[in-house]
Every structure is written in C-alpha cells, then in structure tokens.
Design an enzyme around this catalytic site. Structure first.
Site, PDB file in Angstrom:
ATOM      1  N   LYS A   1      40.554  23.378  42.046  1.00 42.92           N
ATOM      2  CA  LYS A   1      40.833  24.507  42.948  1.00 42.92           C
ATOM      3  C   LYS A   1      41.930  24.142  43.945  1.00 42.92           C
ATOM      4  O   LYS A   1      42.883  24.878  44.145  1.00 42.92           O
ATOM      5  CB  LYS A   1      39.539  24.832  43.688  1.00 42.92           C
ATOM      6  CG  LYS A   1      39.562  26.081  44.497  1.00 42.92           C
ATOM      7  CD  LYS A   1      38.215  26.310  45.161  1.00 42.92           C
ATOM      8  CE  LYS A   1      37.087  26.395  44.144  1.00 42.92           C
ATOM      9  NZ  LYS A   1      35.793  26.707  44.752  1.00 42.92           N
TER      10      LYS A   1
ATOM     11  N   SER B   1      40.525  26.533  55.191  1.00 39.97           N
ATOM     12  CA  SER B   1      39.993  25.266  55.726  1.00 39.97           C
ATOM     13  C   SER B   1      41.140  24.264  55.926  1.00 39.97           C
ATOM     14  O   SER B   1      41.146  23.495  56.890  1.00 39.97           O
ATOM     15  CB  SER B   1      38.988  24.660  54.740  1.00 39.97           C
ATOM     16  OG  SER B   1      37.716  25.206  54.955  1.00 39.97           O
TER      17      SER B   1
ATOM     18  N   LYS C   1      31.948  17.633  47.115  1.00 46.96           N
ATOM     19  CA  LYS C   1      30.908  18.627  47.391  1.00 46.96           C
ATOM     20  C   LYS C   1      29.682  17.915  47.916  1.00 46.96           C
ATOM     21  O   LYS C   1      29.455  16.738  47.597  1.00 46.96           O
ATOM     22  CB  LYS C   1      30.534  19.397  46.125  1.00 46.96           C
ATOM     23  CG  LYS C   1      29.974  20.773  46.393  1.00 46.96           C
ATOM     24  CD  LYS C   1      31.074  21.772  46.717  1.00 46.96           C
ATOM     25  CE  LYS C   1      30.553  23.146  47.023  1.00 46.96           C
ATOM     26  NZ  LYS C   1      31.676  24.106  47.147  1.00 46.96           N
TER      27      LYS C   1
ATOM     28  N   LYS D   1      37.686  17.124  49.873  1.00 48.86           N
ATOM     29  CA  LYS D   1      37.290  18.360  50.561  1.00 48.86           C
ATOM     30  C   LYS D   1      36.307  19.138  49.714  1.00 48.86           C
ATOM     31  O   LYS D   1      36.478  19.250  48.496  1.00 48.86           O
ATOM     32  CB  LYS D   1      38.557  19.212  50.765  1.00 48.86           C
ATOM     33  CG  LYS D   1      38.366  20.423  51.621  1.00 48.86           C
ATOM     34  CD  LYS D   1      38.702  20.118  53.062  1.00 48.86           C
ATOM     35  CE  LYS D   1      38.316  21.225  54.009  1.00 48.86           C
ATOM     36  NZ  LYS D   1      36.873  21.336  54.244  1.00 48.86           N
TER      37      LYS D   1
ATOM     38  N   HIS E   1      42.772  11.460  44.339  1.00 54.62           N
ATOM     39  CA  HIS E   1      44.220  11.415  44.044  1.00 54.62           C
ATOM     40  C   HIS E   1      45.009  11.903  45.251  1.00 54.62           C
ATOM     41  O   HIS E   1      46.180  11.578  45.404  1.00 54.62           O
ATOM     42  CB  HIS E   1      44.557  12.237  42.793  1.00 54.62           C
ATOM     43  CG  HIS E   1      44.500  13.717  43.000  1.00 54.62           C
ATOM     44  ND1 HIS E   1      43.317  14.397  43.143  1.00 54.62           N
ATOM     45  CD2 HIS E   1      45.477  14.648  43.134  1.00 54.62           C
ATOM     46  CE1 HIS E   1      43.569  15.690  43.326  1.00 54.62           C
ATOM     47  NE2 HIS E   1      44.868  15.858  43.332  1.00 54.62           N
TER      48      HIS E   1
ATOM     49  N   ASP F   1      47.689  24.447  45.789  1.00 48.64           N
ATOM     50  CA  ASP F   1      48.552  23.476  46.481  1.00 48.64           C
ATOM     51  C   ASP F   1      48.008  23.072  47.848  1.00 48.64           C
ATOM     52  O   ASP F   1      48.741  23.024  48.846  1.00 48.64           O
ATOM     53  CB  ASP F   1      49.977  24.027  46.637  1.00 48.64           C
ATOM     54  CG  ASP F   1      50.659  24.176  45.290  1.00 48.64           C
ATOM     55  OD1 ASP F   1      50.432  23.326  44.415  1.00 48.64           O
ATOM     56  OD2 ASP F   1      51.392  25.170  45.102  1.00 48.64           O
TER      57      ASP F   1
HETATM   58  P1  NAD Z   1      25.707  32.538  51.327  1.00 53.50           P
HETATM   59  O1  NAD Z   1      24.526  31.674  51.499  1.00 53.50           O
HETATM   60  O2  NAD Z   1      26.465  32.976  52.531  1.00 53.50           O
HETATM   61  O3  NAD Z   1      25.334  33.867  50.508  1.00 53.50           O
HETATM   62  C1  NAD Z   1      24.741  33.892  49.244  1.00 53.50           C
HETATM   63  C2  NAD Z   1      23.935  35.179  49.132  1.00 53.50           C
HETATM   64  O4  NAD Z   1      23.491  35.336  47.781  1.00 53.50           O
HETATM   65  C3  NAD Z   1      22.688  35.175  50.024  1.00 53.50           C
HETATM   66  O5  NAD Z   1      22.684  36.352  50.802  1.00 53.50           O
HETATM   67  C4  NAD Z   1      21.542  35.119  49.028  1.00 53.50           C
HETATM   68  O6  NAD Z   1      20.377  35.779  49.478  1.00 53.50           O
HETATM   69  C5  NAD Z   1      22.148  35.823  47.825  1.00 53.50           C
HETATM   70  N1  NAD Z   1      21.496  35.526  46.546  1.00 53.50           N
HETATM   71  C6  NAD Z   1      20.923  34.382  46.134  1.00 53.50           C
HETATM   72  N2  NAD Z   1      20.446  34.510  44.880  1.00 53.50           N
HETATM   73  C7  NAD Z   1      20.717  35.770  44.506  1.00 53.50           C
HETATM   74  C8  NAD Z   1      20.467  36.527  43.321  1.00 53.50           C
HETATM   75  N3  NAD Z   1      19.838  35.990  42.276  1.00 53.50           N
HETATM   76  N4  NAD Z   1      20.903  37.804  43.263  1.00 53.50           N
HETATM   77  C9  NAD Z   1      21.531  38.373  44.306  1.00 53.50           C
HETATM   78  N5  NAD Z   1      21.801  37.704  45.453  1.00 53.50           N
HETATM   79  C10 NAD Z   1      21.390  36.431  45.555  1.00 53.50           C
HETATM   80  O7  NAD Z   1      26.657  31.745  50.311  1.00 53.50           O
HETATM   81  P2  NAD Z   1      28.232  31.897  50.146  1.00 53.50           P
HETATM   82  O8  NAD Z   1      28.887  30.933  51.062  1.00 53.50           O
HETATM   83  O9  NAD Z   1      28.619  33.327  50.166  1.00 53.50           O
HETATM   84  O10 NAD Z   1      28.415  31.296  48.666  1.00 53.50           O
HETATM   85  C11 NAD Z   1      28.200  32.086  47.513  1.00 53.50           C
HETATM   86  C12 NAD Z   1      28.934  31.463  46.338  1.00 53.50           C
HETATM   87  O11 NAD Z   1      30.326  31.374  46.653  1.00 53.50           O
HETATM   88  C13 NAD Z   1      28.496  30.049  45.965  1.00 53.50           C
HETATM   89  O12 NAD Z   1      28.645  29.890  44.565  1.00 53.50           O
HETATM   90  C14 NAD Z   1      29.514  29.184  46.681  1.00 53.50           C
HETATM   91  O13 NAD Z   1      29.649  27.918  46.075  1.00 53.50           O
HETATM   92  C15 NAD Z   1      30.759  30.023  46.507  1.00 53.50           C
HETATM   93  N6  NAD Z   1      31.829  29.758  47.468  1.00 53.50           N
HETATM   94  C16 NAD Z   1      31.623  29.846  48.816  1.00 53.50           C
HETATM   95  C17 NAD Z   1      32.682  29.605  49.682  1.00 53.50           C
HETATM   96  C18 NAD Z   1      32.557  29.789  51.186  1.00 53.50           C
HETATM   97  O14 NAD Z   1      33.571  29.693  51.886  1.00 53.50           O
HETATM   98  N7  NAD Z   1      31.388  30.051  51.721  1.00 53.50           N
HETATM   99  C19 NAD Z   1      33.946  29.239  49.181  1.00 53.50           C
HETATM  100  C20 NAD Z   1      34.124  29.157  47.791  1.00 53.50           C
HETATM  101  C21 NAD Z   1      33.062  29.417  46.952  1.00 53.50           C
END
Ligand code: NAD
Length: 480
Positions: free
Chosen positions: A103, A371, A115, A79, A74, A108
């Site tokens: 999100k 971003s 994904k 992204k 849309h 906005d």
């Molecule tokens: P990342 O890979 O940097 O870190 C994730 C961490 O979680 C790792 O250190 C991993 O070892 C740990 N982990 C995995 N399983 C685990 C468990 N069972 N218990 C405890 N720790 C555990 O990932 P991230 O980028 O920080 O993403 C984490 C979450 O945030 C995801 O759901 C992702 O979709 C969401 N997210 C990330 C971003 C971003 O900018 N990176 C933005 C929005 C949402």
C-alpha cells in the site's frame, strides 16, 4: 497461528498467492522477490493487565495476547495500524503488515509495512482497562525497540482511534524525555496531541477519491454497464465505523444514493435511499441499528452485501466476500474500504461476473497517506499552512483588486472569497490526499492496461507495488 478462510488458505497465504500471481509479470531475481514477500520481524507478546469487567466492576488479572509485525524495512520507519479485536491472530497481523508494504509503495509513502493487534473484545472492558492495556502494549513495544518515529509508527485500525493513539504517544513521550521528535512515534492522534486535520476522515475520503477517479473513465464504466460520475449511483456500505461512515458521507455528499448499510447486528435497506446522519444519530442513541424505523431492518448483516446496488463498500473486516456469497452479489463495483474483504475464490467469481474490484491496497491508502503528512508535521514541528497562508491571501487580494480595477467590475462575493483565500492545514492535507489517490489510480490502471494478460486491478496493483519495492533495493545496489 493460521486463521482458515473460506478457501482453506489463511489470510496471509492469500496475500502470498496474490503476490505470486503478480510476479508472473515481473522479472526480478527470485531471491529478491522472496525477501520482499517475507515478514521480516514478528513480535508476539503476552502481558498481564489488571482488568475491570464493565458490567460487574469485578477486577482480575488477565494475560493479554498481542502482536506487532514489521513486514519490510526497505524503507523506515515501518508503518501500520493497531487493531483491537477478539479475532486478532498472528497470521492476520502478518497479512495486514504485508498489505501495508504494498500500500505504501503504491501511494509513494516512504515507509515499510507493519501492523499490530491486541486480541481483546473491547466491549467487555472499562475505559480505564483499555487505557492500561494500550499503555502496557506500548511499553512492550518500547522494550523491544518496536516503536519510534524512525523505527515503527503505529496508527488507528479496526477498534482503535484518536484516543488510543493519544495514550500511545503519551506513554512513549514519558519513556523518551527530551526526544525532540517523539510525537512522530504514532499517527492518528487527536489534534491537541500532535494530530493533523483531515486524518480522521482520510481513509473514507480516499475511498471516495479513488472510486470517483474510476467512475470518471468512460471506457471502463462502459465495460461494466455504468455511466460516468458518482451522482445517482446506488451504494451499499458494510460497517459504519471510521472507514465506512466517512466513505458513505463523501459519496452521499457527491449525490450517491445510500440503499443499504450493515452493522455488526443487522442491515438496513431502502431502495429509495436513506439519510446517513439520521442513521448515525439512531446508532449513537440506541447503540445499534436495530428497530430503525425508516428502512427495512434485516437481522442478517450480510444481506447488505447482496443488495441491488452499483457500488458495494465493504468497510468492516476481511474475508466477507467468499465463494459462498459472491454468486449473489449484484454490485458492479466493489470498493474495498476494508483490508482483504474478498477471498481469492470470491474474487474469481466476481471477476467472471465482470465486476470491477478496486483493491484495498490502493483504495484504503488514504489513511496512511495522511498519516505520512501527520508524521511530517510532527518532524517539522509546524502546522501546515502556518508560514504562508496569510502571505498567499495578501498576494491574492492584490491580484483580485487589480482585476477589479482594470475591468471596472466587482467580482461576486463568493468567488472573491475563494480567489483570495490561502490554504490552511486541512485544505493542504485534503489536496495532497486527492492528488495522491488520483495519481496512484492512474499508475495502477496504466499497469493493468499495459499487460493485456492482467485481468484484474488487484494483480496490477501488486505488480506496481512489487516493482517499486524491488527498485528501492536495486537502485541502492543492495541487490544485483
Ligand atoms: P472501526 O472499528 O472504526 O469500524 C468497523 C465497524 O465495522 C464497526 O462499527 C463494527 O461494528 C462494524 N462491523 C464489524 N463486523 C461487522 C459485520 N460483520 N457487518 C457489519 N459491520 C460490522 O474500524 P475501521 O478503522 O473503520 O476499519 C475497518 C476496516 O478498514 C478494517 O479492515 C481496517 O483494517 C481497514 N482500514 C482502516 C483504516 C483506518 O484509517 N482506520 C485505514 C485503512 C484500512
């Protein structure tokens, strides 16, 4: 295809259930709602890569499974992050792409949701292999026109970071010589590769800004038995990766007490508080939190979710708070740093316990917000602040000199410095992020308070998001 979560529904089905619940408070044409809910394009791919075993050095060809889902066009580009995990599957990527659409609408950011995911355990592979996999994945996206600054712009997610984004941009640029906006094909890049200052910390900083806003509202805090402010609040964080570490950092800097953290192999607990940087140093030196000497080490990482605290920040993966463990959770606020950490069953139990759940699709939107700023920087080909920083500083200096001359007093040097400074890129990015998170929180809260029947913030966030997406179809005259 479906990954069953605790309640017998897949992650994507759970997102659809939240969507359906929210539509009870909206009166759009059912066809329009069906279009908003559907995943527009699902690209499932398999490709061969020469992989090298990290331990043995043996080489063999492996067929890699990967996905890119564009949930909504849309607004374009689409992204959303790219995840490296052995649990990646089509349903998960579809769910995460759908959450991205909502999100972006809430904060906005003018993008549709998408994904990507590569089903690999990155610990198994050498850096060379990870680079080959990332570059081949990018090539597959290029072949099907699934990437580009005006088409679909990936970003980091679980298991990926600046390094992988830089490999992606390098591959894309090699296939698009002379494309002036090519660097806008991916965000979360390192600064020399076209990244923006503040992106690395953005999701965690956004989590902090969002919860700070929630904690500033006395009426809402009173309802859950907390006082206002962040200082002195006890936090527990699951996952010390990008989102978890930076969230914890900003909370601790604001005076919160870190009483528990969990990583993949154990949890650390200390009701008196722990030193985050000391824990991170141990983690990077030892490769694990195990045997950390200044806290109680619990082998079950899930224990950190159940610790006595005020704010619980799940920042690892989805479906970690379920019907099974929700009854034992003691936190008053769940700050959803991760995407989809609560299953609907787990959420129902928490809501009955009067827990405030600040939903993922608002709370972790700091990453996509910054971003968006990075993408704007790439399209404008100029660093934020470059044109006006010095001008502002010169003007401010004249103003401060005038004040000193008229009052006959010399301003204190720290205050003078602050008054005179012009904003650089990081200042502007952080300020834009703060403003975005505050505004979005107030918008979600407004919907929540306006509809007396809406009992939870997630439903309010879905109502707000669907309303915004729907109006972009109706105002264009695409839908009646
Ligand atoms: P990342 O890979 O940097 O870190 C994730 C961490 O979680 C790792 O250190 C991993 O070892 C740990 N982990 C995995 N399983 C685990 C468990 N069972 N218990 C405890 N720790 C555990 O990932 P991230 O980028 O920080 O993403 C984490 C979450 O945030 C995801 O759901 C992702 O979709 C969401 N997210 C990330 C971003 C971003 O900018 N990176 C933005 C929005 C949402």
């Amino acid at each position: 295809m479906k990954k069953e979560s605790q309640n017998g529904h897949s992650f994507f089905q759970n997102v659809e259930r939240y969507f359906d619940k929210a539509t009870n408070y909206l009166s759009y044409d059912p066809g329009l709602l069906a279009q908003i809910k559907a995943c527009n394009s699902v690209y499932q791919m398999r490709f061969p890569v020469l992989v090298e075993d990290k331990k043995t050095g043996n080489k063999s060809v492996e067929v890699i499974e990967a996905y890119r889902v564009q949930h909504s066009q849309h607004k374009v580009p689409c992204k959303g992050g790219i995840r490296f995990s052995p649990d990646v599957n089509q349903d998960e990527v579809m769910a995460l792409a759908a959450l991205m659409t909502y999100k972006c609408a809430i904060v906005d950011v003018p993008f549709g949701g998408a994904k990507g995911g590569i089903r690999i355990d990155k610990k198994k592979y050498s850096d060379d292999t990870l680079e080959r996999i990332t570059r081949r994945y990018t090539t597959e996206l290029i072949k099907k026109n699934f990437i580009g600054p005006g088409i679909d712009v990936p970003a980091p997610d679980y298991g990926t970071g600046e390094r992988e984004m830089s490999w992606i941009v390098d591959t894309y640029v090699a296939f698009h010589p002379g494309e002036i906006n090519a660097y806008g094909c991916v965000t979360g890049k390192s600064i020399p590769n076209g990244g923006v200052r503040g992106r690395r910390e953005a999701t965690g900083r956004g989590v902090y800004f969002g919860i700070r806003e929630a904690c500033n509202i006395a009426e809402d805090m009173k309802k859950i038995g907390l006082t206002t402010g962040i200082e002195g609040k006890r936090i527990s964080v699951q996952g010390l990766g990008n989102v978890g570490y930076y969230s914890a950092k900003f909370f601790v800097e604001a005076g919160a007490i870190l009483v528990a953290v969990a990583e993949i192999d154990c949890a650390l607990m200390n009701p008196k508080g722990m030193d985050l940087e000391d824990i991170m140093k141990w983690k990077s030196e030892k490769g694990s939190l195990l045997n950390y000497p200044k806290a109680k080490v619990v082998k079950n990482p899930g224990a950190a979710l159940e610790v006595d605290c005020d704010i619980l920040i799940p920042a690892a993966l989805e479906s970690v708070i379920t019907e099974e463990n929700a009854p034992r959770i003691k936190a008053k606020i769940i700050a959803e740093g991760a995407n989809g950490p609560c299953t609907p069953g787990g959420e129902d139990i928490l809501l009955k316990k009067n827990v405030l759940i600040v939903p993922d699709m608002f709370l972790n939107a700091g990453g996509v917000t910054v971003s968006y700023f990075e993408w704007l920087k790439n399209l404008s080909h100029v660093r934020f602040g470059r044109m006006d920083k010095r001008f502002t500083e010169n003007t401010n200096k004249i103003f401060v000199d005038q004040i000193e001359r008229v009052t006959g007093q010399t301003l204190e040097s720290g205050a003078k410095l602050l008054l005179e400074q012009g904003a650089d890129e990081e200042d502007l990015v952080n300020s834009g992020l703060e403003d975005t998170m505050i505004n979005a929180y107030q918008q979600v809260r407004h919907v929540w308070k306006k509809h007396s029947k809406i009992k939870d913030m997630r439903t309010a966030a879905f109502v707000l998001a669907i309303d915004k997406v729907a109006s972009s179809y109706t105002t264009l005259g695409i839908w009646p």
